[in-house]
Design a protein around this motif. Structure first.
Motif, PDB file in Angstrom:
ATOM      1  N   ALA A  74       3.098  -3.933   8.248  1.00 49.93           N
ATOM      2  CA  ALA A  74       2.112  -4.741   8.555  1.00 49.93           C
ATOM      3  C   ALA A  74       0.804  -4.536   7.412  1.00 49.93           C
ATOM      4  CB  ALA A  74       1.345  -4.601   9.634  1.00 49.93           C
ATOM      5  N   VAL A  75       0.546  -3.378   7.083  1.00 53.64           N
ATOM      6  CA  VAL A  75      -0.546  -3.353   6.107  1.00 53.64           C
ATOM      7  C   VAL A  75      -0.085  -3.359   4.705  1.00 53.64           C
ATOM      8  CG1 VAL A  75      -2.120  -1.343   4.902  1.00 53.64           C
ATOM      9  CG2 VAL A  75      -1.490  -1.106   7.341  1.00 53.64           C
ATOM     10  N   GLU A  76       1.002  -3.299   4.485  1.00 54.62           N
ATOM     11  CA  GLU A  76       1.222  -3.887   2.993  1.00 54.62           C
ATOM     12  C   GLU A  76       1.213  -5.357   2.840  1.00 54.62           C
ATOM     13  OE1 GLU A  76       4.868  -2.150   1.332  1.00 54.62           O
ATOM     14  OE2 GLU A  76       3.880  -0.246   0.990  1.00 54.62           O
ATOM     15  N   GLN A  77       1.524  -6.022   4.000  1.00 52.21           N
ATOM     16  CA  GLN A  77       1.084  -7.439   4.134  1.00 52.21           C
ATOM     17  C   GLN A  77      -0.056  -7.814   3.791  1.00 52.21           C
ATOM     18  OE1 GLN A  77       3.035  -8.704   7.831  1.00 52.21           O
ATOM     19  NE2 GLN A  77       4.753  -9.920   6.732  1.00 52.21           N
ATOM     20  N   ILE A  78      -0.926  -6.931   4.538  1.00 52.47           N
ATOM     21  CA  ILE A  78      -2.301  -7.253   4.426  1.00 52.47           C
ATOM     22  C   ILE A  78      -2.777  -7.174   2.817  1.00 52.47           C
ATOM     23  CG2 ILE A  78      -4.819  -6.384   5.168  1.00 52.47           C
ATOM     24  CD1 ILE A  78      -3.527  -5.906   7.772  1.00 52.47           C
ATOM     25  N   ASN A  79      -2.600  -6.060   2.285  1.00 51.66           N
ATOM     26  CA  ASN A  79      -2.861  -5.633   1.160  1.00 51.66           C
ATOM     27  C   ASN A  79      -2.319  -6.741   0.064  1.00 51.66           C
ATOM     28  OD1 ASN A  79      -4.567  -3.551   1.690  1.00 51.66           O
ATOM     29  ND2 ASN A  79      -2.933  -1.969   1.467  1.00 51.66           N
ATOM     30  N   GLN A  80      -1.135  -7.123   0.250  1.00 54.44           N
ATOM     31  CA  GLN A  80      -0.605  -8.071  -0.783  1.00 54.44           C
ATOM     32  C   GLN A  80      -1.290  -9.403  -0.469  1.00 54.44           C
ATOM     33  OE1 GLN A  80       3.607  -8.064   0.369  1.00 54.44           O
ATOM     34  NE2 GLN A  80       3.936  -6.142  -0.412  1.00 54.44           N
ATOM     35  N   GLY A  81      -1.932  -9.571   0.615  1.00 53.18           N
ATOM     36  CA  GLY A  81      -2.833 -10.895   0.612  1.00 53.18           C
ATOM     37  C   GLY A  81      -4.210 -10.610   0.386  1.00 53.18           C
ATOM     38  N   GLY A  82      -4.660  -9.699  -0.279  1.00 60.28           N
ATOM     39  CA  GLY A  82      -5.985  -9.338  -0.999  1.00 60.28           C
ATOM     40  C   GLY A  82      -6.673  -8.287  -0.113  1.00 60.28           C
ATOM     41  N   GLY A  83      -5.996  -7.745   1.035  1.00 57.79           N
ATOM     42  CA  GLY A  83      -6.714  -6.829   1.873  1.00 57.79           C
ATOM     43  C   GLY A  83      -7.734  -7.394   2.997  1.00 57.79           C
ATOM     44  N   ILE A  84      -8.579  -6.885   3.423  1.00 58.06           N
ATOM     45  CA  ILE A  84      -9.547  -7.535   4.543  1.00 58.06           C
ATOM     46  C   ILE A  84     -10.601  -7.698   3.836  1.00 58.06           C
ATOM     47  CG2 ILE A  84     -10.343  -7.136   6.742  1.00 58.06           C
ATOM     48  CD1 ILE A  84      -8.141  -5.132   7.592  1.00 58.06           C
TER      49      ILE A  84
END
Length: 417
Positions: A78-88
């Motif tokens: 889940a975190v890698e998905q977030i980071n691949q999308g530019g983070g938060i």
């Protein structure tokens, strides 16, 4: 599942091979560190303000390791998905992991590292209720940090700054039990149970639903967690003409109970098993033939065929090929994914502010349009979330289990706090 797995620990402590196996899996997945020092997964890029620090506390070793290893894998995914999308909001998420070792006493010290040394912004994890109760004080009260608990549990956890993202008794029993009585036609229930808080409170709720729907509880009994002999219990099932066993026995007592009940011919004689924590991960505990025909109710099954769930499973399988720890519901994996995404949504709502009070206020009204099994939304002021719930029956195909979803209830209220 829930509380007090402490006595499940082997007398000689955690097996060294298990320690090495757990550490090797994490190292292979790109984590830095070790069991004794904790693990770190750095993002591939940096930000001037530094990363958002997320702590995961789960059972890498010990009797609950099959669930805990699924948890850290889901958190990483889940975190890698977030980071691949530019983070938060442009900031990457950095993951810190500590082994709670299926032992609340060990867990407290390790969780303190996340708070005091790593200075994480949020902690997610804990599978058993004993674990949640042990670690919530160093996280929430002393550590003044936000805590997200991902597992299905017995309810009644209403601690401020502690958000629960797994199913509650109302979400499971209100869907499952009427189906067992009115559709499957089973009315005489036995409740063999492990002797601790989750079965006690779940059974209290389940009994009310059974009786309200015209069923009867023939007997309700509690056993030590490590009980190995169940012949007397199986005799009561037979003599009481029980047609549905509503099981809340947990490992290590689970394995001998299921084996002995199966060998007694209960299922072959038309009896039905039900257990609300059973999912695709239970092949790590129980033989496939012993689960055939079992009914359960969870927030997700791999048979659910919506586009988001298909993409989720495909991505997880690609990230962790040939894993023995699948993305499931009963092992808190869905609650872990949901918790990570709720936190992401809350931080976005604050404009990137990470103070506990501001993030908690944003979490209180968070909604996820997509997740495993469908959308989810926090119930304002209640610290729990609505989610879809599915009744399913376990089928045996080629020596493996597969859950057939037979009904869906949309956005079921947790009825907590």
């Amino acid at each position: 599942m829930s509380q007090n797995f402490l006595r499940m620990q082997q007398p000689q402590g955690i097996d060294r091979r298990q320690l090495l196996r757990g550490g090797a899996a994490l190292t292979a997945a790109g984590w830095l560190g070790g069991i004794a020092s904790g693990f770190l997964l750095r993002p591939r890029w940096a930000h001037a303000e530094g990363p958002i620090k997320m702590g995961i506390a789960t059972d890498i070793t010990g009797p609950i390791a099959p669930g805990g290893n699924a948890n850290w894998q889901v958190a990483q995914y889940a975190v890698e998905q977030i980071n691949q999308g530019g983070g938060i909001l442009g900031r990457p998420v950095e993951l810190y992991l500590e082994d709670t070792a299926s032992d609340p006493k060990i867990a407290v010290g390790n969780v303190r590292k996340l708070i005091q040394e790593r200075k994480v912004d949020v902690v997610l994890g804990g599978i058993t209720s004993a674990m949640r109760q042990a670690i919530k004080d160093p996280i929430v009260n002393r550590g003044r940090t936000l805590y997200i608990y991902p597992q299905l549990y017995e309810g009644q956890e209403c601690t401020k700054y502690l958000f629960c993202t797994g199913p509650t008794p109302a979400q499971q029993c209100d869907e499952l039990i009427p189906h067992l009585i009115k559709t499957v036609g089973k009315k005489r229930f036995a409740m063999p149970s492990a002797n601790y808080v989750w079965p006690q409170l779940l059974n209290k709720y389940a009994r009310k639903v059974i009786e309200a729907n015209g069923g009867e509880v023939v007997f309700e009994e509690y056993y030590p967690l490590d009980q190995l002999e169940y012949s007397a219990t199986i005799g009561k099932v037979r003599d009481g003409k029980v047609d549905c066993v509503f099981n809340t026995i947990i490992p290590p007592g689970l394995q001998p109970f299921f084996k002995q009940l199966y060998e007694s011919g209960f299922q072959k004689s038309g009896g039905v098993l039900s257990c609300v924590y059973f999912d695709e991960n239970l092949l790590n505990y129980v033989a496939a033939e012993e689960m055939e025909g079992l009914y359960t109710c969870l927030d997700y099954f791999q048979a659910i065929d919506d586009p988001f769930s298909r993409e989720l499973q495909a991505g997880y399988a690609k990230k962790f090929p040939n894993t023995t720890f699948p993305f499931t519901a009963g092992s808190a994996a869905t609650g872990m994914y949901r918790g990570v995404k709720f936190y992401e949504a809350a931080v976005k709502a604050t404009g990137g502010k990470l103070a506990r009070e501001e993030v908690a206020a944003a979490m209180d009204t968070s909604r996820l349009e997509n997740g495993p099994g469908g959308p989810a939304e926090m119930v304002p002021g209640k610290l729990h979330c609505k989610m879809n719930m599915y009744v399913a029956v376990c089928r045996l195909e080629g020596g493996k289990t597969k859950y057939e979803v037979i009904s869906k209830a949309a956005m079921v209220d947790p009825k907590e706090c």
